[in-house]
Structures are given as structure tokens and as C-alpha cells.
Design a protein around this motif. Structure first.
Motif, mmCIF file in Angstrom:
data_model
loop_
_atom_site.group_PDB
_atom_site.id
_atom_site.type_symbol
_atom_site.label_atom_id
_atom_site.label_comp_id
_atom_site.label_asym_id
_atom_site.label_seq_id
_atom_site.Cartn_x
_atom_site.Cartn_y
_atom_site.Cartn_z
ATOM 1 N N LEU A 81 23.316 149.649 3.522
ATOM 2 C CA LEU A 81 24.488 150.470 3.823
ATOM 3 C C LEU A 81 24.071 151.788 4.480
ATOM 4 C CD1 LEU A 81 26.647 149.955 0.602
ATOM 5 C CD2 LEU A 81 26.876 148.839 2.813
ATOM 6 N N ARG A 82 22.897 152.251 4.070
ATOM 7 C CA ARG A 82 22.406 153.499 4.659
ATOM 8 C C ARG A 82 22.188 153.316 6.158
ATOM 9 N NH1 ARG A 82 18.443 154.681 0.924
ATOM 10 N NH2 ARG A 82 16.684 154.321 2.301
ATOM 11 N N LEU A 83 21.589 152.198 6.532
ATOM 12 C CA LEU A 83 21.363 151.945 7.953
ATOM 13 C C LEU A 83 22.678 151.787 8.701
ATOM 14 C CD1 LEU A 83 18.317 149.515 7.872
ATOM 15 C CD2 LEU A 83 18.338 151.899 8.557
ATOM 16 N N LEU A 84 23.643 151.128 8.052
ATOM 17 C CA LEU A 84 24.942 150.969 8.700
ATOM 18 C C LEU A 84 25.599 152.324 8.924
ATOM 19 C CD1 LEU A 84 26.595 147.880 6.959
ATOM 20 C CD2 LEU A 84 25.635 148.032 9.240
ATOM 21 N N MET A 85 25.463 153.202 7.920
ATOM 22 C CA MET A 85 26.086 154.517 8.067
ATOM 23 C C MET A 85 25.409 155.310 9.179
ATOM 24 S SD MET A 85 27.147 155.831 4.258
ATOM 25 C CE MET A 85 25.520 155.871 3.515
ATOM 26 N N ASN A 142 20.004 145.512 -0.775
ATOM 27 C CA ASN A 142 18.747 146.247 -0.722
ATOM 28 C C ASN A 142 18.812 147.565 -1.494
ATOM 29 O OD1 ASN A 142 16.167 146.904 -0.026
ATOM 30 N ND2 ASN A 142 16.409 146.233 2.097
ATOM 31 N N ILE A 143 19.161 147.461 -2.765
ATOM 32 C CA ILE A 143 19.187 148.631 -3.646
ATOM 33 C C ILE A 143 17.967 148.517 -4.556
ATOM 34 C CG2 ILE A 143 20.533 149.957 -5.312
ATOM 35 C CD1 ILE A 143 23.000 148.392 -4.363
ATOM 36 N N GLU A 144 16.883 149.190 -4.141
ATOM 37 C CA GLU A 144 15.599 149.020 -4.832
ATOM 38 C C GLU A 144 15.670 149.367 -6.314
ATOM 39 O OE1 GLU A 144 12.376 148.192 -1.806
ATOM 40 O OE2 GLU A 144 12.521 148.077 -3.983
ATOM 41 N N ASP A 145 16.312 150.481 -6.628
ATOM 42 C CA ASP A 145 16.319 150.928 -8.022
ATOM 43 C C ASP A 145 17.032 149.934 -8.928
ATOM 44 O OD1 ASP A 145 16.627 154.520 -7.356
ATOM 45 O OD2 ASP A 145 14.931 153.141 -7.279
ATOM 46 N N LEU A 146 18.134 149.395 -8.447
ATOM 47 C CA LEU A 146 18.863 148.433 -9.272
ATOM 48 C C LEU A 146 18.079 147.131 -9.380
ATOM 49 C CD1 LEU A 146 21.325 147.691 -10.893
ATOM 50 C CD2 LEU A 146 22.529 147.138 -8.781
ATOM 51 N N LEU A 147 17.419 146.762 -8.300
ATOM 52 C CA LEU A 147 16.594 145.558 -8.334
ATOM 53 C C LEU A 147 15.457 145.723 -9.345
ATOM 54 C CD1 LEU A 147 16.310 142.804 -6.993
ATOM 55 C CD2 LEU A 147 14.880 143.855 -5.260
ATOM 56 N N ASP A 148 14.848 146.902 -9.343
ATOM 57 C CA ASP A 148 13.792 147.182 -10.322
ATOM 58 C C ASP A 148 14.329 147.089 -11.738
ATOM 59 O OD1 ASP A 148 11.892 149.769 -8.571
ATOM 60 O OD2 ASP A 148 11.816 147.581 -8.536
#
Lengths: 247, 434
Positions: free
Chosen positions: A93-97, A195-201
Motif C-alpha cells: 500500500l505504501r508503494l501504491l500511495m 506485505n506487512i512485515e511486522d504482522l507477518l512476524d
């Protein structure tokens, strides 16, 4: 039993095309929505989340707070809105923004709206305190492989160590991630897609913690995994890895 | 708490859709995510879970997986309890309640501990030497997966004496290498003996002779003395592998001997201090050194720690100083408050009461704390400001121990070794312990 879906079939991963797919869809959608920007505010409110937290935007990021929230569309067609600040946690989403493709509805195929709600809840809670660099440093305390494998960090926590958790996020995370297995896996899949690294972790660590100290039979039972070893193969494997089976 | 029910309820069954979605299972996750989960597990769990199903078995046995797992493990100091009852122990926790892990195969009750000596540690592999009356044997082993390999020595024979002075990983090739000095038993006369430096790649069956090369010209008569000093230095403290070179604090002189593993030649570096004792160690990827001053016969009372700020220019920076009087003062405070809290622990109280007289050795615990060996055989834990944090014990009531300068960072990677090895039936690795 459910006759429509195939429960054992893996969900197709949209990872590689995900970004391009989302961009194309968002671009197409924003082209039609550009003519009527007011309609976005009038869209139905997001489904009521179980928590009533509100994201408190930092005063210095006023421009972000002023921009309208993003709209994600789940696989069942339900729309879930996420504030821009919270959306930063998702790399996609960051890249989309950044590319300004985030004005229209963003499709999140294969993510059910209940799961999307949970994910958005997580992002809204963590969003105000999110620092991408600190997060990356915490994930990779060791120098990048394979330059130097010299050990640097020990896990014996210093007695004088103060766990830096000023906002009480760790306890919140612990409550948040107390989900049944199926929901947990779906949250992991959604975090992987967005691609939410923290939640994936958080999700992968939770599953790993469930597995610790158990025997292979228990793992198969808890996670409904089929044993596809022949008895001979399994005996051979247990013999090779006997070091793991002794106390 | 996360649930571990065997049949998870399906989400949304009560809320929206009567035709509910099927439950998502672990195996529905893509393999890369399952790998991310498995890599977080401790070594023994991974070993056991290879038996769960074939895909887990193969996923956990790839080199990439095993290396990533190793990368995540903490680096823990190895302590020598000298068999009272624990011998070599990996220190996970310094509190009395924790059970520290005995280093395989040096379990309590291990009989020949005086014959074995830990010589090298690198990436989860350790090298140990067994010297018995007529011969010595050197083994590389991985204590986690219980695998060992006999190392080929140079010039085996009764008139030769082999010393291992370094164990390191050569980064360009990824090979693990052993550095040997081979000397003649009989005489140190330069007429009769040629200095011998050999390198063995673990997995090969013959060490390679390396010419003795240094950056400054040493006359042949000094070669032997140099090698002898190198052996003493290595015995005192193993070398630190930093930026492709091995570094030893030279025993008896105030410089640092450096061996470039690519050029395979020696050079010297200036130590920041002329004090002795001094030992090199690794601090967060930087080369560091501690030195003791205010020296007494068998110990010292002030310890200075330096770190190398600029390796190319060989510039050291002073980091901090630990003064024994500071530690002793804080020990007294600690002991008083300990007694107030724990009136029953008599033995520990007695030890806590005894004053700290002399420092002898140091090992780093983590980036804020140290282990200091004091008064011949006890170890205390303190932080870098000199605040006393407690005495270390290895298990129930075992308060006497020595520091080794070795560390273990667990790995499940197998040792590369030659298949046709002669099996040594007498070694502790082959008897009993699986």
C-alpha cells in the motif's frame, strides 16, 4: 460439508502479480472515480470492528491525516477503509500511495472481509508508532549474510534491560493474536499479500510458539498434517535425527 | 492464548455466510511462510519435526534453511565447570533455576575430562583435542547434531608434536580450516628442526604445508621462537577472526600477531596497551581488547576495554574501565539486600559475602554485561558500569568454574568430512552418547 470450495487446495498466491494487479485495478477505478471525488466520503462506513481504538495521527504528518483513507475491497465485495497512516505498514500500500494509485478502491482478492478487518485493526493500532527503519533493524540485528558470521548479539537479556514498549503494544499484540488456527493462518496470508512485515512476524512467531516442545505426532494432530512417510522412512529419519529425540 | 484445538472452528459461521468457507490449514500456507515459521524453532524441535511429513523433512534440510536458522541463534559463552559435576556447559542463563545445557558429549560424570581440551569454536562447530600418553587426537564436532569428525594431522609420528592454533571459516570458499603448528619433540635447536605451519581444510584427509611468511624479515633462528610464542598465545587465548585475518594477543610482548588467511602470511599490529594480561575478543563485529592493570601475582584489579575504531589505520579507542573496588562496593550492597530477601540460601550467601579480591579473566555476555572470573575459580556477572549483578552458578550449587574464550552459536549444519574415516573407538564421541 462445504461442497463448493476445495479445502485442501492451496490458495493461489498473487504475490508476484499482486502489486501490478492492484495498481492496474486501482488506476482503472480511480479513472472512473476521478469525476466524483465526493462519493468516496459517502461510501458506506467500514464494518464495525470489535475494537474501538482510533488512530491518533502525529501532529507533524498533517498532510497524511488530511488525505482521505484508502479503501480496500475484500473478496466478498465488502469495502474496508484504512487510514493512510496505518496503510504505511503495508509495503504494497505504501508503494501504491507513493505512486498515487491509491485513490480508488484497492482490491484484496482472496482476503475475506473479516480478516481484512483484523488486519486493518492491527495497522491502525501500530500505525502511529511505525518506524520502518527501526523495524528493519530489529529484524536483522546480525550483519548481512554471508559477509561475517561472527556472533555479535547474545540472547541472554541483560538484567538491566528495559524492554522498550512504551505504548503497551506487546500486550495488545498478545491479545490480538489469540485467534483460532484458521483465522490465524488467514491473517498470515493477508499480511503476506499486503506485505506487512511486522504482522507477518507476529503471526509466524505465534505459530512457532505453538509448536515448541511438541512431538511430531502432536504436530500432525494439531495442524491436521498427513504423514506421508512410509514406516521405514520414518524410522530411518528418526534414527538419523536421534539427537533431537533424546531429552 | 493462541488456541491449539485440533479442529478449529470456522470463522464467520455465525456471522455472515451460511455456506461457510472451509477452514484454512497450515499446509494451505505457501512453503516460504512455513519455512519462516520453522526457522524460528529451536534446533531440537526442527530435528524432530523432520519426521512430521516429507515436505517438512526436505524443507528443513536445505543448506539455506539451516544457515538461516543458525544465523538467528544467539552466541553463548562456554564455561568449564571442571566436572563438579558439570564439565563444559553452554551458558544460557545465569540464574540458579535455569538448567544450562551440558555441551555434548561432555556430560556430568564424564571420566576423561582432564585429557580433553576445547581448542576452537566457529559457527556452531567446535574443535577439541585429546592428548593421551602416546598420541593426540583432534576432533571437530557439532554438539547439537551429535556429529564428529577426526581431523587429519600433519606429520603424524612419535617425534612430532602438533598444536592447533586456529580454527576459522574461509569466507570466499566457505571452507572450515584448521591451522596447525607442527614441531619436533626433541630439540629446539635450529639445526635440527624446521618450523612447520600447516593448513587443513575440514573434509580433506591431508593438511597442506604452508611456508612460513611474515611481512618483516625474520632470520631463520627466530622462526622457531616466533612459532613457539604463537603456540603459547593460542593456548592462552584463541585467535579472533576479523576481516579475514586471525588475531592473537602475543604472549609476553605487547603486540598483536595477525595471520592473513588469504595471503597466508603473518604481520604485526600494535596493541593499544602494554599491559598484561590482555585478550582479544569480538564486540558487535568489531575487534576489541581487554587488559588488566594494577597487577598482582595471579590477578589484577583494573580492567580496561578497548575497541578498534579504524582497522586500516590501526586506531584503537578506549571504551570503559571496570575497577574492582567499584564492583566490590556494589557486591556488598547486593549481598546485604540478598540476605534480606533470601534468608535461607546459606551457601550462596556465604559466597556472596566473600569479597572480590582479584580479577583473572573476562568473557562478554552481551553488549551490556560481562562475566568476570575472580579469586581463582568463581565467576561474577556485572554490567559495563561496574555494577555487580550476581554470581554465576552452573546448576544446583555449582559455583566453581573457569571461563573458556569459546562461544557456541547453535547450528544443525553437518560437518563436511571424509567418508572413509578411521573410527576411533576410544573417543568419548563414539562411546554411548548418541
Amino acid at each position: 460439508m462445504d461442497s463448493t470450495a476445495d479445502p485442501k487446495g492451496k490458495r493461489p498466491l498473487y504475490q508476484e502479480d499482486g502489486l501490478a494487479y492492484a495498481r492496474a485495478a486501482a488506476a482503472a477505478a480511480s479513472a472512473t472515480a476521478a469525476a466524483a471525488p465526493d462519493e468516496e466520503e459517502a461510501k458506506p462506513k467500514p464494518k464495525p470492528s470489535s475494537s474501538s481504538e482510533e488512530a491518533k495521527p502525529e501532529p507533524e504528518a498533517e498532510d497524511q491525516a488530511e488525505m482521505p483513507p484508502l479503501v480496500l475491497v475484500a473478496e466478498d465485495g465488502v469495502e474496508v477503509s484504512i487510514s493512510r497512516r496505518a496503510a504505511r505498514m503495508s509495503h504494497m500500500l505504501r508503494l501504491l500511495m507513493e505512486d498515487s494509485c491509491a485513490d480508488g478502491p484497492i482490491p484484496a482478492p482472496n482476503v475475506h472481509s473479516d480478516i481484512l478487518d483484523l488486519v486493518v485493526q492491527y495497522c491502525e493500532k501500530h500505525g502511529p508508532y511505525y518506524d520502518p527503519e527501526a523495524s528493519e533493524r530489529a529484524r536483522n540485528p546480525f550483519p548481512p549474510f554471508p559477509v561475517e558470521l561472527t556472533p555479535t548479539v547474545s540472547s541472554i537479556k541483560p538484567v538491566t534491560y528495559v524492554d522498550p514498549d512504551p505504548h503497551g503494544l506487546k500486550d495488545w499484540d498478545k491479545d490480538f493474536i489469540s485467534l483460532d488456527n484458521s483465522t490465524l493462518f488467514e491473517v498470515i496470508l493477508a499480511a503476506n499479500y499486503l506485505n506487512i512485515e511486522d504482522l507477518l512476524d507476529l503471526g509466524t512467531t505465534t505459530v512457532a510458539d505453538m509448536m515448541r516442545g511438541k512431538k511430531p505426532e502432536e504436530i500432525r494432530e494439531i495442524f491436521e498434517i498427513e504423514n506421508d512417510y512410509t514406516p521405514e522412512q520414518e524410522a530411518e529419519l528418526r534414527k538419523e535425527n536421534a539427537w533431537a529425540f533424546e531429552d | 492464548m493462541a488456541s491449539s484445538s485440533s479442529s478449529p472452528p470456522v470463522l464467520g459461521a455465525d456471522a455472515n455466510d451460511p455456506a461457510t468457507r472451509a477452514a484454512t490449514l497450515l499446509e494451505d500456507l505457501p512453503q516460504e511462510i512455513i519455512d519462516k515459521i520453522l526457522v524460528r524453532l529451536p534446533s531440537k524441535d526442527i530435528g524432530r519435526f523432520r519426521a512430521v511429513c516429507t515436505s517438512w523433512g526436505s524443507a528443513t534440510s536445505t543448506p539455506q534453511f539451516m544457515l538461516e536458522h543458525h544465523r538467528r541463534q544467539p552466541s553463548l559463552p562456554i564455561i568449564n565447570g571442571n566436572g563438579r559435576p558439570a564439565s563444559l556447559v553452554v551458558l544460557r542463563d545465569t540464574s540458579a533455576r535455569a538448567s544450562n545445557q551440558h555441551l555434548w558429549p561432555f556430560r556430568p560424570g564424564f571420566k576423561h575430562r582432564s585429557e580433553y581440551r576445547l581448542l576452537g569454536s566457529c559457527d556452531g562447530f567446535l574443535v577439541v583435542c585429546r592428548r593421551s600418553q602416546f598420541r593426540s587426537r583432534f576432533y571437530a564436532f557439532n554438539p547439537v547434531i551429535h556429529k564428529h569428525a577426526l581431523l587429519a594431522q600433519p606429520q603424524v609420528g612419535q617425534s612430532f608434536y602438533n598444536t592447533m592454533i586456529g580454527f576459522y571459516r574461509d569466507h570466499p570458499t566457505g571452507e572450515y580450516r584448521v591451522l596447525w603448528v607442527s614441531r619436533s619433540h626433541h630439540s629446539w635447536s635450529h639445526h635440527l628442526c624446521k618450523p612447520g605451519l600447516y593448513i587443513l581444510t575440514v573434509g580433506s584427509d591431508r593438511p597442506r604445508y604452508v611456508g612460513f611468511r611474515t611481512t618483516k624479515d625474520l632470520p631463520p633462528s627466530e622462526h622457531i621462537m616466533f612459532l613457539q610464542r604463537l603456540c603459547c598465545s593460542s593456548y592462552y587465548s584463541p585467535p579472533v577472526h576479523h576481516r579475514g585475518s586471525l588475531h592473537w594477543c602475543s604472549y609476553g610482548t605487547s603486540d598483536i600477531i595477525v595471520f592473513d588467511t588469504q595471503a597466508e602470511s603473518f604481520r604485526w599490529m600494535q596493541s593499544p596497551t602494554e599491559l598484561w594480561p590482555s585478550k582479544l575478543f569480538d564486540m558487535k563485529g568489531m575487534l576489541a581488547l581487554w587488559a588488566g592493570s594494577a597487577r598482582y601475582y595471579n590477578g589484577f584489579t583494573i580492567m580496561d576495554v578497548w575497541v578498534m575504531r579504524d582497522y586500516e589505520a590501526e586506531i584503537w579507542a578506549f571504551m570503559y574501565r571496570i575497577d574492582l573496588s567499584t564492583v566490590e562496593a556494589s557486591r556488598q550492597l547486593y549481598s546485604t539486600s540478598f540476605y534480606k530477601k533470601n534468608k535461607r540460601k546459606f551457601k550462596k550467601k556465604k559466597l556472596l559475602d566473600s569479597p572480590v579480591r582479584l580479577f583473572e579473566d573476562m568473557a562478554v555476555l552481551n553488549n551490556r554485561e560481562l562475566l568476570i572470573m575472580y579469586d581463582e575459580n568463581k565467576v561474577l556477572r556485572c554490567n559495563i558500569d561496574g555494577k555487580f549483578l550476581g554470581i554465576v552458578n552452573l546448576g544446583k550449587g555449582q559455583y566453581y568454574m573457569w571461563l573458556t574464550q569459546h562461544r557456541l552459536q547453535e547450528s544443525i549444519v553437518p560437518i563436511p568430512y571424509h567418508e572413509t574415516q578411521e573410527e576411533d573407538e576410544e573417543s568419548v564421541f563414539s562411546t554411548g552418547c548418541v
